[in-house]
Motif scaffolding. Structure first.
Motif, PDB file in Angstrom:
ATOM      1  N   GLU A 172       2.491   1.758   3.361  1.00  0.00           N
ATOM      2  CA  GLU A 172       3.620   0.843   3.577  1.00  0.00           C
ATOM      3  C   GLU A 172       4.853   1.312   2.809  1.00  0.00           C
ATOM      4  O   GLU A 172       5.968   1.248   3.321  1.00  0.00           O
ATOM      5  N   GLY A 178      -0.750   0.514  11.315  1.00  0.00           N
ATOM      6  CA  GLY A 178      -0.904  -0.925  11.102  1.00  0.00           C
ATOM      7  C   GLY A 178      -1.705  -1.235   9.853  1.00  0.00           C
ATOM      8  O   GLY A 178      -1.419  -0.717   8.782  1.00  0.00           O
ATOM      9  N   GLY A 179      -2.741  -2.052   9.990  1.00  0.00           N
ATOM     10  CA  GLY A 179      -3.515  -2.499   8.829  1.00  0.00           C
ATOM     11  C   GLY A 179      -4.591  -1.522   8.383  1.00  0.00           C
ATOM     12  O   GLY A 179      -5.222  -1.740   7.354  1.00  0.00           O
ATOM     13  N   THR A 180      -4.815  -0.418   9.144  1.00  0.00           N
ATOM     14  CA  THR A 180      -5.891   0.510   8.772  1.00  0.00           C
ATOM     15  C   THR A 180      -5.605   1.108   7.395  1.00  0.00           C
ATOM     16  O   THR A 180      -4.477   1.472   7.103  1.00  0.00           O
ATOM     17  N   VAL A 181      -6.639   1.201   6.572  1.00  0.00           N
ATOM     18  CA  VAL A 181      -6.456   1.768   5.233  1.00  0.00           C
ATOM     19  C   VAL A 181      -6.327   3.289   5.347  1.00  0.00           C
ATOM     20  O   VAL A 181      -7.222   3.967   5.841  1.00  0.00           O
ATOM     21  N   THR A 221       0.854  -1.192   0.000  1.00  0.00           N
ATOM     22  CA  THR A 221       0.000   0.000   0.000  1.00  0.00           C
ATOM     23  C   THR A 221       0.888   1.239   0.000  1.00  0.00           C
ATOM     24  O   THR A 221       2.086   1.153   0.308  1.00  0.00           O
TER      25      THR A 221
END
Ligand code: CTP
Ligand code: MG
Length: 231
Positions: free
Chosen positions: A85, A185-188, A82
């Motif tokens: 990232e 973290g994984g949150t968009v 992403t």
């Protein structure tokens, strides 16, 4: 005095553009699109270095001559799945490649915004240089906003008062930005400011205009060319 750095995430595939070649390499005004971001950022005497974050194994990069930017440009091949990232990986790699202090400023700028003007860039740095939090270029929403319901019909009209469209560069202190993106973290999150907001902080909106568009769909290419040819 803190130094200023730029970081350009360029590890996306350009899926909405629908071209096999990632959009940052599509030809725009005779050059690969990303060239225009390099020209603006590497050309600023206020920026100490410009980092570009490529997807690992990006072959297209090697097909072009980037030597005119060699004094400022640092290539990092650590893009992620992403944008967030890619930016975080890039920030972590940048500190190993160059001496960046915790309080130094990082301007994160999309490879897909080729029309950033010198004025917009300078205004961002001028308005935020003494800011506690940092901020971003943005434009007040001009169109009337509709929320859709069933069958593509209007559910209601949303007030556009106080709504802004976020652009890049987005400028935050190195350490704060690394912390914010690590926590995300994984949150968009589709921009850097959202990660800062998640910490309860309020990035400053710095007035820009629609010429600093993001090239997303095929029809944006001609518009970007027109803007470049007039600037
Ligand atoms: N980006 C990145 N790493 C990713 C995804 C995006 O570095 N995993 C970069 C893109 O290369 C671009 C910027 O983030 O410079 C803004 O993203 P966007 O305009 O959404 O580009 P893409 O993700 O490539 O396009 P799409 O969403 O249409 O696939
Ligand atoms: Mg994307």
């Amino acid at each position: 005095m803190p130094n200023f750095f730029a970081l350009i995430p360029a590890a996306g595939s350009g899926s909405r553009m629908g071209n096999e070649l990632p959009k940052q390499y599509l030809t725009l005004a005779g050059k690969p699109m990303i060239y225009h971001a390099f020209r603006r950022l590497c050309g600023s005497l206020r920026l100490s270095a410009v980092f570009v974050v490529l997807a690992p194994g990006d072959d297209e990069w090697l097909q072009h001559d980037w030597s005119e930017f060699s004094t400022k440009l640092v290539v990092l091949e650590c893009g992620g799945a992403t944008r967030a990232e890619s930016v975080l990986n890039g920030l972590r790699a940048a500190v190993k490649a160059s001496s960046i202090g915790d309080d130094d400023w990082v301007l994160v700028h999309d490879a897909a915004r080729p029309c950033l003007s010198e004025n917009q860039l300078d205004r961002l740095m001028d308005e935020l240089a003494n800011d506690e939090v940092g901020g971003l270029l943005a434009v007040p929403v001009a169109d009337t906003l509709k929320r859709s319901g069933a069958d593509g019909r209007v559910e209601r009209t949303e007030p556009r008062e106080k709504l802004w469209q976020a652009q890049t560069p987005q400028m935050f202190r190195y350490k704060l930005l690394v912390e914010a993106l690590s926590m995300a973290g994984g949150t968009v999150m589709t921009d850097d400011a959202a990660a800062i907001e998640a910490l309860g902080l309020h990035p400053k909106l710095v007035l820009s205009d629609s010429r600093n568009l993001k090239v997303t769909y095929p029809q944006d290419l001609a518009l970007a060319e027109l803007i470049l040819s007039n600037s």
